[in-house]
Scaffold this motif. Structure first.
Motif, mmCIF file in Angstrom:
data_model
loop_
_atom_site.group_PDB
_atom_site.id
_atom_site.type_symbol
_atom_site.label_atom_id
_atom_site.label_comp_id
_atom_site.label_asym_id
_atom_site.label_seq_id
_atom_site.Cartn_x
_atom_site.Cartn_y
_atom_site.Cartn_z
ATOM 1 N N ASP A 155 -0.185 2.501 7.152
ATOM 2 C CA ASP A 155 -1.273 2.734 6.203
ATOM 3 C C ASP A 155 -1.087 1.982 4.880
ATOM 4 O OD1 ASP A 155 0.988 4.215 5.677
ATOM 5 O OD2 ASP A 155 -0.109 5.905 4.777
ATOM 6 N N VAL A 156 -0.164 1.017 4.841
ATOM 7 C CA VAL A 156 0.135 0.300 3.591
ATOM 8 C C VAL A 156 -0.672 -0.989 3.534
ATOM 9 C CG1 VAL A 156 1.913 -0.873 2.259
ATOM 10 C CG2 VAL A 156 2.444 1.282 3.407
ATOM 11 N N ASP A 157 -1.371 -1.205 2.412
ATOM 12 C CA ASP A 157 -2.183 -2.410 2.198
ATOM 13 C C ASP A 157 -1.531 -3.238 1.098
ATOM 14 O OD1 ASP A 157 -4.095 -4.320 1.425
ATOM 15 O OD2 ASP A 157 -5.749 -3.028 2.059
ATOM 16 N N LYS A 158 -0.937 -4.366 1.461
ATOM 17 C CA LYS A 158 -0.213 -5.210 0.514
ATOM 18 C C LYS A 158 -1.116 -5.721 -0.604
ATOM 19 C CE LYS A 158 2.829 -9.260 0.478
ATOM 20 N NZ LYS A 158 3.457 -10.313 1.322
ATOM 21 N N THR A 159 -2.333 -6.107 -0.264
ATOM 22 C CA THR A 159 -3.264 -6.633 -1.275
ATOM 23 C C THR A 159 -3.572 -5.586 -2.338
ATOM 24 O OG1 THR A 159 -4.283 -8.049 0.410
ATOM 25 C CG2 THR A 159 -5.508 -7.701 -1.643
ATOM 26 N N LEU A 160 -3.791 -4.355 -1.901
ATOM 27 C CA LEU A 160 -4.067 -3.278 -2.849
ATOM 28 C C LEU A 160 -2.862 -2.990 -3.742
ATOM 29 C CD1 LEU A 160 -6.134 -0.720 -0.717
ATOM 30 C CD2 LEU A 160 -6.965 -2.245 -2.519
ATOM 31 N N THR A 206 3.840 3.371 0.167
ATOM 32 C CA THR A 206 2.897 4.434 0.536
ATOM 33 C C THR A 206 2.369 5.197 -0.672
ATOM 34 O OG1 THR A 206 4.759 5.945 0.863
ATOM 35 C CG2 THR A 206 3.961 4.746 2.789
#
Length: 875
Positions: free
Chosen positions: A140-145, A108
Motif C-alpha cells: 500500500d506504499v506509494d513512492k510518488t506520494l 506506511t
C-alpha cells in the motif's frame, strides 16, 4: 587555534518516529557491511543494539547505543537513538555530537508529528541529514506520494538519490540539484556537469537532503544506501588541541560511572588529568562489548572512567558547553516509597539517576515532605520503576501526574538586589524583559568595567546561570525572558563572592515581584483522524478543551483535524475518541510549547504558592545601619538602594529627548519609522528601535512577544521614592558627538570618507557649527586618534564648537564615557552615537542619548528652519 586536520572517524546518528524501523536499519547496515555475523530482529528480541532487557521486552529503544561500522576508509560510530517520544531527551542529547544524521521514515505512516519535531531539532543543531524511507516492500506504499509529502512537510530540498554515480544522472536531475547553490548552477550551465565535491559540500551545508528508499527487514535498498552514504560524506576537520563534548552519563554492571564523550580536538590518553580528575580507563563500545584503549583521537566516541563531576552537554578542553536542550518534561510526579524506605537515602539514589537523565529534575518538596520528578510520559514511568528496582532493589510507584507550569513576564522592569550584612557588601541591578515564546532564558551584562570590575560581572553571570529561578505566581520556573546586568557595586574590602550570589538572586526576585507576570502551560499540537460523521463532536470537544483547530480536511473517508490545545485538557482524550468513533479514530500529539494558561486563577489557587513566604527565594534585600544588617521588603528596596535606577534614567532620557524634539518641530512618529532602518550593527541591549517599546511596555500593555489576552498578574508595590537627582537645576547643556561614529552612520559623509576622510571630517564640523549656532548649546566633537603612536591628544576650537582628538590608546568612547562620568551631575549632557555598548554606559551615567539617525533628523530640521528664516529675511 592550531592547524586543522581531517579525521577518518565520523559519528552518525539514527533518528526516527517510533516503529519506523530504525533499529532494524542499523541491524541491516551492520550486517551487510560485515560488522556483525547474524541479522537480529527487534520482534525476536535479538537485535544487536537493543541489549537492555526492557528494550528487548518492549521492542523499543530506550537508551542511545553505539556500534562500530567500518566503511572502507571511514570508521563510523553509529549511534542508535530512542524513537519513542517519552525518551526524546536522550535522543536530543545525542544530537550534539553527530557529524551526520540518518532520518528513518516509515513508508506506511509517512511524516508523523514526531518526525517533524526531529526535523526541527536537526535544523537547530545544523546536522547534515540523509533520509531513508523504510518499509517500501508494503503493497500500500506509494513512492510518488511519499516524495511529495517529504517536500511539503520537511523541505523541498529533499531529493531522491539512487545507486547511480552523479555522472550518470539525467540532465533534469543535475539541474534540480544545482538550483540550490549559486556556484553549482553556474558550473552546470557552463559544463553540464555537477561535481562530486560540490554534492558533498551541499549535503554538508544542508542545502540538499539525499533520500533513499528500501526495506531494512527485507534487505532491499540497503547496499545502495550504504554505497551512497560512503560516496557523499566528507571527512571532518579538527584542531590538534584537545576538546571533547560530553553527551551521556551511565553506569556499567559493576556500578562504575561512565562519561560518554566525543573527542572534538586533539587526543585523550589514559592517566591524563581533566578538571583535576584523572582518566582511569577509556572504552570503545560496540553493542554490549567494549575494547579498552590507551588513547582516542579526534572524531572518536568513547566512554571514560574516572570523571565524577561531568554532565551531559558539558564541553571539555577547547569545547564549549551546549545550549539548553529544547525538549523537556511536561508532567511532574510524586515518588511513592515503601513505608520502611529512608527518604533521604532514596533522594540520594534518585540524584544518581538524575545524572544519567538530567531532565528528571529530582527535587525534595520541603512542604509536602516528598520526592518529585519530572517525566515525559507513561512509558518512561514504567522504565524508571524497572531501573529503580533493578539497581537499588526498591519497588516504587508514582502518584498522579501534575502539569509542569512555567512563568514569564509581559513588561520590562528593573530588579534590584542588595546584600549588606555587617562586613559584607554587594548591589546588583538587572533589566528583565520578555522574549518570544520558546526563547528560554538569556543572560547578558552591559556595565562599564569602570563601574563594576569584569571579574565581578562574570561572577554575577555565573550566579544567574547556576540557579533555576522561580516565578512568583506558582513557584514554577521562569522562561522566555532576558536578564541583563546593567549596574552593580562592590566594596573594596568587604565584598566576597557569596555576596553577589545573594544580591543576584534577590535582584531577579525583586524584579519579578514588580513585573506583570503570566502563567504558562504546555500545549500539544495535535492531528486528529476520525470518520467524517464525527467531525461535529470532535470540534465541539476541542472548543471545550480550550483548543484551537484548523478547518477539517477530508482524506478519503477520514477527516483530519489539526490544531493546538492545552496538555491538561487533551491528556486522555484518546479514550473518548475510541469510544465515539468505535475504534476508528486516533490522535497524534506533539509538544508545541508553552503558552498563557487557560485557567490561571484556578491553577494559582490550587497550588497555593506564597511568594513572600518562600524563604529559599527571598525578594527583599539586606541593608546595614548602626553596625547591623536589617531586611528591607521588596517594595521598599528601591527607596534604599545605593545606585540610581538605570531604567528610570532611560525614562528621563526618553522624555527629555521627546521634549527637545518637540521644541525643534520634529515629528516623533517619523523618527520612529526611520529608526527601523538605522544602524544595523547596533548591538545594544536597548537599540534605537527598542527605546519606545521599553517605555510602552513599562507603562502600558505589551504589544509583542506575549499573548495580549493572557491573564497578567502584578504585585503592586507601595509608592517608591527613587534616590538620585536632587532636583537642582543644572547650569549648562552639553552635546557630545562621537565624530567617526556619526560620519560612518550618515550615508553622505560615509561616501565622502571613502574618498577622503579629512574632507568628511571637515564637512561634519561645518554642519555642526551651523547647528550649534542655532540651538545655542555647548557642542563637543570627539574623534579617535588612539592609533597614532606617541600622540598626547589635542583639544581645539573650530568656529563655535570644541573638537577633541583623543590621545594614544584612548578611544572616543572612553573619552566620552569619562567626561560623562566626571560631569554627569554638573551638566545636562546629551551624547550623539549609535555605538551599542556606549549607549548603555551613557544611560548609566545619567546622561541623555540620541542615536545617529535621530541626530541626523534633528540637524536636517535645524537646517530647514535656518533656510526658512533666510527666505523670510530676503523678502
Amino acid at each position: 587555534m592550531k592547524d586543522l586536520e581531517k579525521s577518518k572517524h565520523l559519528c552518525i546518528g539514527l533518528l526516527a518516529h517510533v516503529d519506523a524501523g530504525k533499529t532494524t536499519l542499523s541491524e541491516a547496515m551492520l550486517y551487510i557491511s560485515g560488522n556483525i555475523r547474524t541479522f537480529g530482529r527487534v520482534d525476536n528480541g535479538d537485535a544487536f543494539l537493543d541489549n537492555y532487557a526492557l528494550e528487548r521486552e518492549r521492542g523499543i529503544t530506550i537508551f542511545s547505543k553505539q556500534a562500530k561500522l567500518n566503511l572502507d576508509e571511514i570508521n563510523v560510530t553509529l549511534l542508535d537513538t530512542p524513537g519513542h517520544v517519552d525518551f526524546s531527551a536522550e535522543m536530543e542529547r545525542t544530537l550534539q555530537v553527530l557529524d551526520y544524521a540518518i532520518l528513518v521514515i516509515s513508508g506506511t505512516d509517512g511524516v508523523q508529528g514526531h518526525t517533524k519535531t526531529l526535523w526541527k531539532l536537526l535544523n537547530r543543531y545544523q546536522i547534515p541529514t540523509f533520509i531513508f524511507v523504510n518499509k517500501m516492500d508494503r503493497p500500500d506504499v506509494d513512492k510518488t506520494l511519499i516524495i511529495k509529502q517529504l517536500k511539503e512537510k520537511l523541505s523541498d530540498k529533499c531529493i531522491e538519490f539512487d545507486s547511480e554515480n552523479s555522472d550518470a544522472w539525467s540532465d533534469e536531475k543535475k539541474e534540480n540539484i544545482s538550483l540550490y547553490d549559486e556556484d553549482v548552477i553556474e558550473k552546470y550551465l557552463e559544463t553540464g556537469k555537477v561535481d562530486l565535491e560540490d554534492i558533498r559540500r551541499m549535503i554538508g551545508e544542508r542545502k540538499i537532503f539525499p533520500c533513499y528508499f528500501g526495506s531494512a527487514l527485507k534487505m532491499e535498498g540497503i547496499e545502495d544506501f550504504i554505497n551512497g552514504f560512503k560516496l557523499y560524506v566528507n571527512k571532518k576537520k579538527y584542531s590538534n588541541e584537545f576538546g571533547a563534548k560530553v553527551y551521556k552519563i551511565a553506569r556499567d554492571e559493576q556500578g562504575n560511572r561512565l562519561t560518554y564523550m566525543k573527542i572534538t580536538g586533539g587526543s585523550l590518553k589514559v592517566k591524563e588529568v581533566i578538571k583535576d580528575e584523572k582518566i582511569n580507563q577509556i572504552r570503545l563500545y560496540s553493542g554490549k562489548k567494549y575494547e579498552v584503549v590507551s588513547e582516542v583521537h579526534s572524531g572518536e566516541v568513547c566512554a571514560v572512567l574516572g570523571l565524577e563531576h561531568t554532565k551531559p552537554g558539558q564541553g571539555l578542553g577547547i569545547e564549549i558547553d551546549s545550549d539548553i536542550p529544547v525538549l523537556e518534561p511536561i508532567l511532574s510526579y510524586k515518588l511513592i516509597l515503601p513505608e520502611d524506605c529512608n527518604k533521604n537515602g532514596m533522594l540520594k539514589k534518585m540524584k544518581e539517576l538524575e545524572e544519567e537523565e538530567p531532565k528528571l529534575n529530582v527535587v525534595w518538596n520541603e512542604i509536602t515532605k516528598e520526592i518529585q520528578v519530572q517525566i515525559m510520559g507513561e512509558v518512561q514511568i514504567d522504565v524508571l520503576k524497572h531501573m529503580i528496582n533493578e539497581r537499588f532493589g526498591i519497588e516504587v510507584s508514582f502518584g498522579a501526574g501534575n502539569i509542569v507550569y512555567k512563568e514569564t513576564i509581559s513588561n520590562i522592569v528593573e530588579g534590584v538586589g542588595h546584600f549588606e550584612p555587617l562586613r559584607h557588601y554587594a548591589e546588583a541591578h538587572f533589566i528583565l524583559e520578555p522574549l518570544e515564546t520558546g526563547s528560554g532564558l538569556q543572560f547578558d551584562a552591559n556595565v562599564s568595567e569602570d563601574i563594576l570590575d569584569r571579574n565581578w560581572q562574570r561572577l554575577i553571570l555565573t550566579h544567574l546561570e547556576e540557579k533555576q529561578h522561580k516565578g512568583v505566581l506558582t513557584g514554577s520556573d521562569i522562561t522566555d525572558m532576558k536578564i541583563t546586568l546593567v549596574a552593580g557595586k562592590a566594596h573594596l574590602k568587604h565584598t566576597e563572592g557569596g555576596d553577589f550570589r545573594q544580591a543576584t538572586y534577590r535582584g531577579v526576585r525583586q524584579g519579578l515581584m514588580e513585573a506583570e507576570n503570566i502563567l504558562l502551560e504546555p500545549f500539544y499540537e495535535f492531528r486528529l483522524e476520525i470518520p467524517s460523521e464525527n467531525i461535529g463532536r470532535a470540534m465541539t470537544d476541542i472548543e471545550k478543551m480550550f483548543g484551537k483547530c484548523n478547518p477539517p480536511e477530508i482524506e478519503g473517508e477520514v477527516a483530519v483535524i489539526t490544531g493546538i490545545a492545552p496538555v491538561s485538557t487533551l491528556n486522555g482524550y484518546q479514550t473518548e475518541i475510541t469510544s465515539y468513533t468505535k475504534g476508528r479514530g486516533r490522535i497524534f500529539n506533539v509538544l508545541k510549547g508553552y503558552y498563557p494558561c487557560h485557567n490561571t486563577e484556578e491553577v494559582i489557587e490550587n497550588i497555593g504558592y506564597d511568594a513572600l513566604g518562600d524563604i529559599e527565594n527571598p525578594s527583599g534585600s539586606v541593608f546595614c545601619a548602626h553596625g547591623a544588617g536589617y531586611v528591607v521588603p521588596w517594595d521598599e528596596v528601591k527607596s534604599n538602594m545605593h545606585l540610581e535606577s538605570v531604567l528610570e534614567k532611560s525614562i528621563k532620557a526618553k522624555n527629555c529627548s521627546e521634549e527637545l524634539n518637540s521644541g525643534m518641530g520634529i515629528n516623533i512618529s517619523e523618527v520612529n519609522k526611520s529608526k527601523k532602518n538605522s544602524n544595523k550593527d547596533n548591538k545594544s541591549v536597548y537599540p534605537d528601535d527598542e527605546l519606545d517599546a521599553i517605555f510602552e511596555r513599562t507603562y502600558g500593555p505589551i504589544k509583542k512577544n506575549v499573548n495580549n489576552n493572557a491573564k497578567k498578574i502584578i504585585y503592586k508595590p507601595k509608592e517608591v521614592i527613587y534616590k538620585g537627582s536632587s532636583g537642582k537645576k543644572k547650569q549648562e547643556k552639553y552635546l557630545l558627538v562621537d565624530g567617526y561614529n556619526i560620519i560612518f552612520a550618515w550615508d553622505e559623509l560615509k561616501e565622502l570618507a571613502m574618498v577622503n576622510l579629512d574632507s568628511a571630517r571637515d564637512k561634519l564640523l561645518d554642519i555642526l557649527s551651523n547647528y550649534q549656532g542655532f540651538v545655542g548649546i555647548k557642542l563637543m566633537v570627539v574623534f579617535d586618534a588612539y592609533k597614532v603612536k606617541g600622540f598626547k591628544g589635542e583639544q581645539k576650537e573650530y568656529n563655535n564648537i570644541s573638537v577633541v582628538f583623543t590621545k594614544e590608546a584612548q578611544t572616543a568612547d572612553a573619552y566620552i564615557e569619562r567626561f560623562a562620568h566626571d560631569n554627569g551631575k554638573k551638566y545636562d549632557i546629551t551624547v550623539a552615537t549609535s555605538d551599542g555598548l556606549e549607549q548603555i554606559i551613557i544611560l548609566g551615567q545619567g546622561c541623555m542619548l540620541m542615536s545617529a539617525r535621530e541626530f541626523k533628523l534633528e540637524v536636517e530640521n535645524v537646517e530647514k528652519r535656518i533656510g526658512e528664516m533666510l527666505d523670510e529675511n530676503r523678502y
